[in-house]
Design an enzyme around this catalytic site. Structure first.
Site: not given
Lengths: 115, 584
Positions: B72, B312
């Site tokens: 490819e 957090e």
């Protein structure tokens, strides 16, 4: 079968040079085969017949044995065997197989019109 | 016995290590050596890259040159594409470590005129392999041939021959294939390559994309069968072999301090085991992060490396907040002992989190890892997945003898939230922090729910955040229950007052007794005095009595003498001795 096997190195380059010298009507053909298999022999004889019939005096055929020149396979992007490469006249064509299908060979060589 | 073992060993399938992070662990050593392997997957899932890394690692790490046959991408494209992963293909090609062979198949140029085979391809491959003595081959993606060559019958026969030929040639090959609708590959290549099949996948769930790898089949070898998440980043592939190889962690008897002396004291005075997993659970604002920060600081002081995942807070915010309890984390960050990894849980999918965690741990090589908090992963109904992810993390950290501390937020009402129940079995030491609400104030209590392999305190401690860090106090446990905070202080005051009055009582009693004793003694003395005087009187009386008795007797004698004179003379004549006595 291995008539023009003498030009090994730089065969492509020389081929390209000779191609440039020839006029547009000249057919520059190169057949890649793999040793003396029946298919190789068949392809060569089939091709010769066709060329003699349709391109007498107008073609140059070089036969290359891939086993002897494996590096050429890469250079010429050969996958299938046998493969016939038509460099000139344009367009560039690859004709693969044992050349037993005459119609398709002629189509590949752009000779169908002549018929 | 030994002979059979040796025989078995020699019969065992040889493996060709890929050098791809994690892959060799899943497959117990790599791809089957000298055999073709099919790598299939959809577009953009990393097939080409997998093959390329296999070759590059082979050439650079295992001294096995390789051939990359691309159907490819052109060589130039390939070199550019993998340069972003740090692979210098150009250089490797120059040193004859890797050959890039681009096979161009242009349908429009080709005319089929009868029987043919793909011997040309074989010759090219053979030539390339022999040129550098290649041990590895990648064919990417050979299925492109199907679009270039119309005669499928020939093509299939030739592919079968090609794979057979590769086996005979003894090269370890990777053949990539595009995923089909119902089959593994569009052209059914799995029919021909049956030794090892690997599937790559790229899925998007809840807007998070995750790459996964699965070993569909591996003849003659054990292998992990799960879907393993993987990452492709600037260092190539990294696959997570988590949960692949059972529970065979190394264990350590070494202990690591929690950074809080009083907490260590609750754990036999030594702290956690190295390589154990610690869970700090508690309601919001109860001080989980503070404990984690203590732990991190203590480790850095020992010169260990700490990796802190915060989900957090940002690292800056966390460092600022910890300053308020006297923990300066920034110095350790500057010294390179502490590293923060802050990502929003929603940034990746779970698997990607896992992968990222893995990678970060691998890169930083910490002794301690902190995840704060883990339950932010639970978004929606993914408990099971979260559990498996945490299990994988725990598994991985344990196998590397890394001590892990997780914090987990629990809901205020229940003692344990679902999340904790899910993972509690994975945890070695579980410390629970809880609010104790009493008489109008909220206080923090801490206790150890479990701690495997050590005697640990069953006491609830009051847990205080001071400007010198976390401090633990004994709580008041009495008839009226557990008291904390000012209630505890008040209770203590009451107790103190009680003690004070008691001591006063005792003092008073002591004094009373002393006084009584003294009174008694005085009485005794006066009695003695009385007695003495009486005695003296009595003696005197006795003496006078005796005197009078004596006198009486004297008188008697004298009287007798005067009366006895005559008799006596007679007697004395008979008894001269007696006379003498009388005289004396």
């Amino acid at each position: 079968m291995k008539e023009k096997k003498t030009k090994i190195k730089n065969a492509t380059k020389e081929f390209d040079l000779t191609v440039a010298d020839k006029g547009p009507d000249k057919y520059m053909l190169r057949l890649f085969i793999t040793g003396a298999t029946s298919r190789s022999v068949q392809a060569l004889s089939n091709l010769k017949k066709i060329c003699e019939e349709y391109l007498e005096g107008k073609y140059e055929l070089e036969v290359v044995d891939l086993y002897q020149n494996p590096s050429l396979a890469k250079e010429e992007q050969i996958i299938a065997a046998p493969t016939l490469i038509k460099k000139l006249p344009l367009p560039f064509r690859r004709i693969i197989g044992d050349m037993s299908d005459k119609e398709k060979v002629l189509k590949g060589l752009d000779l169908k019109r002549i018929v | 016995m030994k002979k059979t073992e040796k025989k078995l060993l020699s019969n065992k399938l040889l493996k060709s290590p890929t050098g791809i992070q994690g892959f060799d662990e899943i497959t117990d050593g790599g791809l089957p050596a000298g055999r073709p392997t099919l790598v299939c997957g959809g577009a953009g899932c990393g097939k080409t890259l997998f093959g390329m890394e296999f070759l590059v690692r082979g050439a650079t790490q295992f001294n096995e040159p390789g051939v990359f046959m691309s159907f490819e991408e052109t060589n130039v494209e390939l070199i550019k594409n993998v340069a972003s992963l740090g692979f210098d293909l150009d250089n490797l090609a120059k040193h004859k470590k890797i050959i890039l062979e681009h096979v161009r198949v242009e349908r429009s140029e080709i005319e089929e005129t009868g029987e043919y085979n793909l011997e040309g391809l074989f010759i090219r491959l053979n030539y390339a392999i022999d040129l550098i003595g290649a041990k590895r081959v990648v064919l990417d993606t050979i299925e492109s041939l199907f679009s270039g060559l119309p005669n499928q019958l020939i093509l299939r026969a030739e592919l079968r021959r090609l794979f057979h030929w590769l086996k005979e040639k003894g090269v370890t090959a990777i053949i990539t294939g595009e995923r089909g609708d119902e089959t593994l590959t569009r052209q059914g290549l799995e029919e021909y390559v049956s030794d090892c099949v690997i599937m790559l996948d790229h899925r998007v769930t809840e807007q998070n994309s995750t790459r996964r790898l699965r070993v569909v089949k591996y003849r003659g070898s054990i292998h992990g069968t799960n879907e393993y998440p993987f990452l492709i980043d600037e260092n190539g592939f990294s696959i997570l072999p988590v949960t692949s190889l059972g529970l065979q962690h190394i264990v350590s008897n070494e202990r690591v301090s929690s950074g809080i002396p009083a907490l260590d004291k609750m754990l036999e005075g030594k702290g956690f085991f190295r390589g154990s997993t610690v869970l700090i659970s508690g309601t919001t604002g109860v001080g989980k992060t503070s404990i984690a920060a203590h732990f991190a600081e203590a480790a850095c002081k020992r010169g260990e490396r700490v990796l802190y995942f915060c989900f957090e807070e940002s690292p800056k915010q966390l460092m600022r907040n910890m300053l308020s309890i006297g923990i300066n984390l920034e110095t350790w960050v500057q010294k390179g002992l502490l590293q923060f990894q802050a990502t929003r849980p929603t940034f990746y999918g779970l698997e990607m989190h896992l992968a990222a965690t893995h990678k970060a741990v691998n890169d930083f090589k910490p002794q301690i890892v902190i995840l704060d908090p883990i339950n932010t992963f639970v978004i929606g109904d993914k408990d099971f997945e979260v559990k498996t992810m945490l299990m994988r993390i725990v598994d991985y950290l344990k196998s590397n003898l890394i001590t892990a501390m997780f914090t987990s937020l629990t809901s205020t009402d229940g003692r344990t939230a679902n999340n904790e129940n899910g993972i509690s079995s994975l945890i070695d030491t579980w410390i629970s922090l809880r609010d104790i609400e009493l008489s109008g104030e909220r206080n923090r209590g801490m206790y150890i729910i479990k701690s495997r392999g050590m005697a640990h305190s069953n006491q609830i401690r009051e847990f205080m955040l001071t400007n010198r860090g976390v401090e633990l106090r004994d709580v008041y446990v009495g008839a009226s229950g557990v008291l904390t905070g000012s209630a505890r202080i008040a209770q203590k005051a009451i107790e103190n007052a009680e003690v004070l009055t008691r001591t006063h009582d005792i003092e008073r009693k002591k004094r009373e007794i002393e006084r009584k004793r003294k009174a008694l003694e005085a009485q005794i003395i006066s009695l003695y005095a009385n007695f003495d005087s009486e005695e003296a009187e009595a003696k005197k009386m006795i003496e006078t009595e005796q005197d009078s008795i004596k006198r009486l007797e004297q008188d008697k004698i004298e009287m007798a003498e005067s009366r006895k004179d005559v008799n006596e003379i007679i007697k004395t004549n008979n008894k001269p001795k007696k006379h003498k006595i009388d005289e004396s």
